[in-house]
Design a protein around this motif. Structure first.
Motif, PDB file in Angstrom:
ATOM      1  N   ASP A   2       0.853  -1.190   0.000  1.00  0.00           N
ATOM      2  CA  ASP A   2       0.000   0.000   0.000  1.00  0.00           C
ATOM      3  C   ASP A   2       0.891   1.243   0.000  1.00  0.00           C
ATOM      4  N   THR A   3       0.509   2.220  -0.813  1.00  0.00           N
ATOM      5  CA  THR A   3       1.290   3.449  -0.918  1.00  0.00           C
ATOM      6  C   THR A   3       0.424   4.661  -0.586  1.00  0.00           C
ATOM      7  N   TYR A   4       0.968   5.552   0.214  1.00  0.00           N
ATOM      8  CA  TYR A   4       0.285   6.780   0.606  1.00  0.00           C
ATOM      9  C   TYR A   4       1.202   7.959   0.264  1.00  0.00           C
ATOM     10  N   TYR A   5       0.606   9.051  -0.173  1.00  0.00           N
ATOM     11  CA  TYR A   5       1.407  10.227  -0.529  1.00  0.00           C
ATOM     12  C   TYR A   5       0.783  11.488   0.074  1.00  0.00           C
ATOM     13  N   SER A   6       1.633  12.357   0.585  1.00  0.00           N
ATOM     14  CA  SER A   6       1.171  13.611   1.188  1.00  0.00           C
ATOM     15  C   SER A   6       1.979  14.778   0.640  1.00  0.00           C
ATOM     16  N   ASN A   7       1.273  15.883   0.348  1.00  0.00           N
ATOM     17  CA  ASN A   7       1.918  17.082  -0.184  1.00  0.00           C
ATOM     18  C   ASN A   7       2.675  17.848   0.893  1.00  0.00           C
ATOM     19  N   GLY A   8       3.726  18.532   0.457  1.00  0.00           N
ATOM     20  CA  GLY A   8       4.384  19.506   1.319  1.00  0.00           C
ATOM     21  C   GLY A   8       3.544  20.763   1.407  1.00  0.00           C
ATOM     22  N   LYS A   9       4.059  21.799   2.132  1.00  0.00           N
ATOM     23  CA  LYS A   9       3.229  22.976   2.407  1.00  0.00           C
ATOM     24  C   LYS A   9       4.055  24.251   2.486  1.00  0.00           C
ATOM     25  N   LEU A  10       3.389  25.362   2.222  1.00  0.00           N
ATOM     26  CA  LEU A  10       3.927  26.687   2.505  1.00  0.00           C
ATOM     27  C   LEU A  10       2.789  27.553   3.052  1.00  0.00           C
ATOM     28  N   LEU A  11       3.049  28.248   4.146  1.00  0.00           N
ATOM     29  CA  LEU A  11       2.060  29.141   4.743  1.00  0.00           C
ATOM     30  C   LEU A  11       2.343  30.554   4.254  1.00  0.00           C
ATOM     31  N   ILE A  12       1.423  31.089   3.457  1.00  0.00           N
ATOM     32  CA  ILE A  12       1.644  32.385   2.824  1.00  0.00           C
ATOM     33  C   ILE A  12       1.210  33.542   3.712  1.00  0.00           C
ATOM     34  N   SER A  13       0.178  33.346   4.509  1.00  0.00           N
ATOM     35  CA  SER A  13      -0.280  34.422   5.406  1.00  0.00           C
ATOM     36  C   SER A  13      -0.746  33.830   6.729  1.00  0.00           C
ATOM     37  N   GLY A  14      -0.803  34.704   7.746  1.00  0.00           N
ATOM     38  CA  GLY A  14      -1.350  34.294   9.031  1.00  0.00           C
ATOM     39  C   GLY A  14      -0.413  33.494   9.909  1.00  0.00           C
ATOM     40  N   ALA A  26      -2.795  29.003   2.684  1.00  0.00           N
ATOM     41  CA  ALA A  26      -1.782  27.949   2.657  1.00  0.00           C
ATOM     42  C   ALA A  26      -1.777  27.276   1.289  1.00  0.00           C
ATOM     43  N   LEU A  27      -0.583  26.924   0.824  1.00  0.00           N
ATOM     44  CA  LEU A  27      -0.441  26.353  -0.512  1.00  0.00           C
ATOM     45  C   LEU A  27       0.262  25.001  -0.461  1.00  0.00           C
ATOM     46  N   PRO A  28      -0.357  23.956  -1.007  1.00  0.00           N
ATOM     47  CA  PRO A  28       0.327  22.668  -1.117  1.00  0.00           C
ATOM     48  C   PRO A  28       1.403  22.737  -2.200  1.00  0.00           C
ATOM     49  N   THR A  29       2.491  22.035  -1.983  1.00  0.00           N
ATOM     50  CA  THR A  29       3.607  22.092  -2.921  1.00  0.00           C
ATOM     51  C   THR A  29       3.672  20.849  -3.816  1.00  0.00           C
ATOM     52  N   LEU A 127       4.442  12.967   6.982  1.00  0.00           N
ATOM     53  CA  LEU A 127       4.508  11.657   7.630  1.00  0.00           C
ATOM     54  C   LEU A 127       3.260  11.393   8.459  1.00  0.00           C
ATOM     55  N   ILE A 128       2.869  12.375   9.278  1.00  0.00           N
ATOM     56  CA  ILE A 128       1.698  12.205  10.143  1.00  0.00           C
ATOM     57  C   ILE A 128       0.435  11.983   9.318  1.00  0.00           C
ATOM     58  N   ASN A 129       0.288  12.741   8.247  1.00  0.00           N
ATOM     59  CA  ASN A 129      -0.911  12.579   7.413  1.00  0.00           C
ATOM     60  C   ASN A 129      -0.968  11.194   6.778  1.00  0.00           C
ATOM     61  N   SER A 130       0.171  10.718   6.286  1.00  0.00           N
ATOM     62  CA  SER A 130       0.184   9.397   5.648  1.00  0.00           C
ATOM     63  C   SER A 130      -0.057   8.288   6.660  1.00  0.00           C
ATOM     64  N   ILE A 131       0.521   8.422   7.854  1.00  0.00           N
ATOM     65  CA  ILE A 131       0.271   7.421   8.897  1.00  0.00           C
ATOM     66  C   ILE A 131      -1.204   7.438   9.299  1.00  0.00           C
ATOM     67  N   ALA A 132      -1.793   8.626   9.375  1.00  0.00           N
ATOM     68  CA  ALA A 132      -3.222   8.731   9.712  1.00  0.00           C
ATOM     69  C   ALA A 132      -4.091   8.042   8.667  1.00  0.00           C
ATOM     70  N   THR A 133      -3.745   8.225   7.393  1.00  0.00           N
ATOM     71  CA  THR A 133      -4.499   7.575   6.318  1.00  0.00           C
ATOM     72  C   THR A 133      -4.351   6.066   6.411  1.00  0.00           C
ATOM     73  N   ILE A 154      -1.181  19.781   7.718  1.00  0.00           N
ATOM     74  CA  ILE A 154      -1.929  18.548   7.475  1.00  0.00           C
ATOM     75  C   ILE A 154      -2.959  18.780   6.372  1.00  0.00           C
ATOM     76  N   ALA A 155      -3.612  19.951   6.415  1.00  0.00           N
ATOM     77  CA  ALA A 155      -4.597  20.278   5.375  1.00  0.00           C
ATOM     78  C   ALA A 155      -3.935  20.328   4.006  1.00  0.00           C
ATOM     79  N   CYS A 156      -2.758  20.946   3.929  1.00  0.00           N
ATOM     80  CA  CYS A 156      -2.035  21.009   2.650  1.00  0.00           C
ATOM     81  C   CYS A 156      -1.649  19.611   2.168  1.00  0.00           C
ATOM     82  N   ALA A 157      -1.324  18.737   3.110  1.00  0.00           N
ATOM     83  CA  ALA A 157      -0.947  17.366   2.752  1.00  0.00           C
ATOM     84  C   ALA A 157      -2.085  16.655   2.040  1.00  0.00           C
ATOM     85  N   ARG A 158      -3.333  17.053   2.338  1.00  0.00           N
ATOM     86  CA  ARG A 158      -4.510  16.355   1.844  1.00  0.00           C
ATOM     87  C   ARG A 158      -5.202  17.053   0.675  1.00  0.00           C
TER      88      ARG A 158
END
Length: 308
Positions: A2-14, A26-29, A127-133, A154-158
């Motif tokens: 089984d393979t799980y993939y999660s996006n990286g992230k950048l927080l642009i504001s706030g 927030a922007l997923p990478t 990592l946390i998002n993929s383990i959660a999935t 985590i939101a960006c990961a999904r």
């Protein structure tokens, strides 16, 4: 397997105030991390982590029942610290879902990053998002009970689109937004040659004795304006004002004032101030010439960093 993939992230504001309920952009990478799980008969968890060069930088073996660390090693960092963190995440996942790994004879797990660890794009959140999935648990609850943080990562990961994110316990308010500026060819991300410890940044922020409610209101309005900005000059004014507001809160000079005072475009810190990436505006030739001259050589165009 089984393979799980999660996006990286950048927080642009706030940044920082996202912890207290500010609405953030927030922007997923395009960069992220995969996790592969293969069933075995070894009665344990065999773990291997690979970096972007496909080199194994961390290995560990855990007891399958109580996740006791049987052995661990790393060529890059404190292996015991990484193994202990991983043990805590796995244990918490099983607390949230008691059936997680209960019927397994053994598993071999491998993780693979598509970006350098030092970039700060979310080695932990992916990592946390993929383990959660994998464990079939709420990723925001897993984060809350193991690692901590606002959860925007985590939101960006999904999500595969820009989002407006507002913290709300384990059930955050996430709205997909139409952020696709027609001037994105003049937006770049520059790595400041040092990784910022987000936990230390959060600790510093939480120690501040300021009335955050008025600042949250200001940043919410700036985030809304940022998403709607149609012209580069408008965008630059907004991010400059955002920097000034955060500077007042943190009692730290904005990064442009500290390091790049003669730069002709706008510069904004992202996430925890003091490291990782900054967002800069300008023509490509000028951006590359200016920052390369100062030995900041990791310069990534918006189109090459952010998911379409």
């Amino acid at each position: 397997m089984d393979t799980y993939y999660s996006n990286g992230k950048l927080l642009i504001s706030g940044e920082y105030l996202v912890l207290d309920g500010a609405v953030s952009l927030a922007l997923p990478t395009k960069f992220g991390q995969s996790l592969q799980v293969t069933q075995t008969s070894n009665v344990n968890i065999s773990w291997k982590s690979y970096n972007v060069e496909k080199q194994c930088w961390f290995t560990a073996t855990f007891d399958l029942k109580k996740f006791k660390i049987m052995n661990c090693s790393s060529v890059e960092t404190d292996a015991e610290k990484v193994a202990t963190t991983l043990q805590a995440i796995l244990s918490t996942a099983q607390e949230l879902n008691p059936n997680f790994l209960q019927n397994s004879k053994g598993v071999a797990v491998s993780t693979s990053l598509t970006f350098p660890n030092k970039w700060g794009l979310g080695t932990s959140s992916t990592l946390i998002n993929s383990i959660a999935t994998w464990a079939k648990v709420n990723p925001f609850e897993l984060l809350e009970k193991s690692f901590g943080g606002s959860g925007y990562d985590i939101a960006c990961a999904r999500y595969n689109t820009p989002i407006a994110y507002q913290r709300n316990g384990i059930d955050p308010i996430i709205t997909q937004v139409d952020f696709n500026p027609n001037f994105k060819d003049q937006l770049f991300f520059v790595y400041l040659n040092q990784k910022q410890d987000s936990k230390e940044g959060i600790k510093m922020y939480k120690s501040l004795e300021v009335d955050k409610s008025s600042y949250i209101e200001q940043l919410n309005k700036l985030t809304e304006s940022l998403i709607k900005a149609k012209e580069l000059i408008e965008f630059e004014k907004i991010i400059t004002k955002h920097e000034n507001v955060l500077s007042q809160i943190l009692k730290i000079k904005p990064v442009k004032e500290r390091l790049f005072s003669n730069y002709k475009g706008a510069i904004k810190s992202l996430g925890a101030w003091g490291g990782d990436f900054v967002l800069v505006t300008g023509k490509e030739a000028y951006v590359k010439e200016y920052f390369s001259h100062k030995n900041y050589n990791t310069i990534i165009a918006y189109k090459n960093m952010i998911l379409d």
